[in-house]
Write an enzyme that holds these catalytic residues in place. Structure first.
Site, PDB file in Angstrom:
ATOM      1  N   LYS A  67      38.524  53.561  47.286  1.00  0.00           N
ATOM      2  CA  LYS A  67      37.421  53.575  46.318  1.00  0.00           C
ATOM      3  C   LYS A  67      36.057  53.620  46.991  1.00  0.00           C
ATOM      4  O   LYS A  67      35.918  53.321  48.172  1.00  0.00           O
ATOM      5  CB  LYS A  67      37.572  52.403  45.332  1.00  0.00           C
ATOM      6  N   ARG A  96      48.007  48.564  44.154  1.00  0.00           N
ATOM      7  CA  ARG A  96      48.084  49.962  43.716  1.00  0.00           C
ATOM      8  C   ARG A  96      47.339  50.827  44.729  1.00  0.00           C
ATOM      9  O   ARG A  96      46.118  50.761  44.816  1.00  0.00           O
ATOM     10  CB  ARG A  96      47.453  50.085  42.319  1.00  0.00           C
TER      11      ARG A  96
HETATM   12  N1  PMM Z   1      42.404  52.507  39.449  1.00  0.00           N
HETATM   13  C1  PMM Z   1      42.472  53.790  39.053  1.00  0.00           C
HETATM   14  C2  PMM Z   1      43.372  54.191  38.051  1.00  0.00           C
HETATM   15  N2  PMM Z   1      44.205  53.298  37.467  1.00  0.00           N
HETATM   16  N3  PMM Z   1      44.992  51.100  37.271  1.00  0.00           N
HETATM   17  C3  PMM Z   1      44.949  49.820  37.633  1.00  0.00           C
HETATM   18  N4  PMM Z   1      45.785  48.928  37.046  1.00  0.00           N
HETATM   19  N5  PMM Z   1      44.091  49.367  38.595  1.00  0.00           N
HETATM   20  C4  PMM Z   1      43.216  50.203  39.227  1.00  0.00           C
HETATM   21  O1  PMM Z   1      42.437  49.738  40.076  1.00  0.00           O
HETATM   22  C5  PMM Z   1      43.235  51.587  38.862  1.00  0.00           C
HETATM   23  C6  PMM Z   1      44.156  51.998  37.860  1.00  0.00           C
HETATM   24  C7  PMM Z   1      41.567  54.790  39.688  1.00  0.00           C
HETATM   25  O2  PMM Z   1      42.097  55.293  40.872  1.00  0.00           O
HETATM   26  P1  PMM Z   1      42.790  56.748  40.990  1.00  0.00           P
HETATM   27  O3  PMM Z   1      41.873  57.744  40.313  1.00  0.00           O
HETATM   28  O4  PMM Z   1      42.921  57.000  42.429  1.00  0.00           O
HETATM   29  O5  PMM Z   1      44.121  56.695  40.292  1.00  0.00           O
END
Ligand code: PMM
Length: 268
Positions: A210, A244
């Site tokens: 991030k 995650r």
């Molecule tokens: N971050 C993203 C998408 N989904 N879900 C949860 N539970 N926690 C997160 O921090 C989270 C998420 C954004 O990241 P991406 O675009 O790389 O999927």
């Protein structure tokens, strides 16, 4: 302490911030999911709608067109499947296709039908904090006390979920790193993560690649694995249960060593 669980990210989107467009073809996403399981992912989080700051919403039909073949292709991959969606219709189809976790970045706020779908399926659900919605969340986010505010939000959403018939034991909580937060907010949430762990439900943390890691290190999005590891290890020490991430192999190793150190019962 339970062994840390790594949730590998499988984004079937053209526009996610770190891997948008890479796995838009179902075959590529399925192959990527198998690779993440081989690297040690215990859960695969499959998503068909980008939540990056400023992202435009996607309709349920298009979201399902993206994720359904991927979930089917990963049903026997050897990991639990999570559907990253805010929509009841997408969640229902994903659960029918083999998912058993609903990861809702809106914490059951965006679709009034989603709580009922989760309650009926009796599946696990991740409730994440976000300030507002993706289109506007990074516009000057403000809190009185970010940790207290996020904790109060998550406690309220947990109570809502239970009132809607979802078993408390099914709920995971997530501070939503980067969702309506400055770099300082993200760091304070990580520093004081134990205050969220104290709510008593498993805490999910997603720092992977991030932008606040880029703010600190000056690294581009594909070069933030060291920052992802540092934050994941610190979150483990403060009691996080599920991580995650995109860079599964590296984080699995880092967490295994960190967990063995914390337990003081590693190899002789
Ligand atoms: N971050 C993203 C998408 N989904 N879900 C949860 N539970 N926690 C997160 O921090 C989270 C998420 C954004 O990241 P991406 O675009 O790389 O999927």
């Amino acid at each position: 302490m339970r062994p840390p669980v790594v949730m590998g990210v499988v984004n079937v989107t053209p526009d996610s911030f770190s891997d948008g467009g890479r796995y838009l073809a179902a075959g590529d996403a399925i192959a990527h999911g198998h690779e993440l399981v081989a690297q040690g992912a215990g859960i695969l989080d499959v998503g068909g709608e980008s939540t990056r700051p400023g992202a435009e919403p996607v309709g349920a039909q298009e979201e399902l067109r993206r994720v359904a073949p991927v979930l089917e292709g990963l049903a026997d991959a050897g990991a639990r499947l999570s559907i990253d969606t805010t929509k009841a219709r997408v969640a229902r189809a994903a659960l029918a296709a083999g998912a058993d976790v609903v990861n809702d970045v809106s914490a059951l706020r965006f679709d009034p039908g989603l709580a009922g779908v989760v309650a009926a399926a009796d599946c696990d659900v991740c409730l994440m904090h976000m300030l507002g919605e993706p289109r506007t969340m990074q516009q000057n986010p403000r809190y009185d006390d970010v940790v207290a505010d996020v904790k109060a939000f998550l406690e309220e959403r947990l109570a809502f979920a239970v009132a809607e018939g979802i078993a408390e034991e099914r709920v995971w909580l997530d501070p939503g790193i980067g969702f309506g937060k400055t770099a300082a907010h993200n760091l304070e949430l990580l520093r004081r993560l134990d205050e969220l762990v104290a709510v008593g439900r498993p805490v999910v943390v997603g720092t992977s690649r991030k932008s606040f890691l880029g703010r600190i290190t000056g690294r581009e999005v594909g070069e933030r694995v060291a920052g992802t590891i540092a934050t994941s290890v610190l979150a483990l020490e403060r009691g996080a249960a599920i991580f995650r991430v995109h860079d599964v192999a590296a984080v699995v190793d880092a967490l295994a060593v960190a967990a063995a150190t914390l337990r003081a019962d590693g190899p002789a």
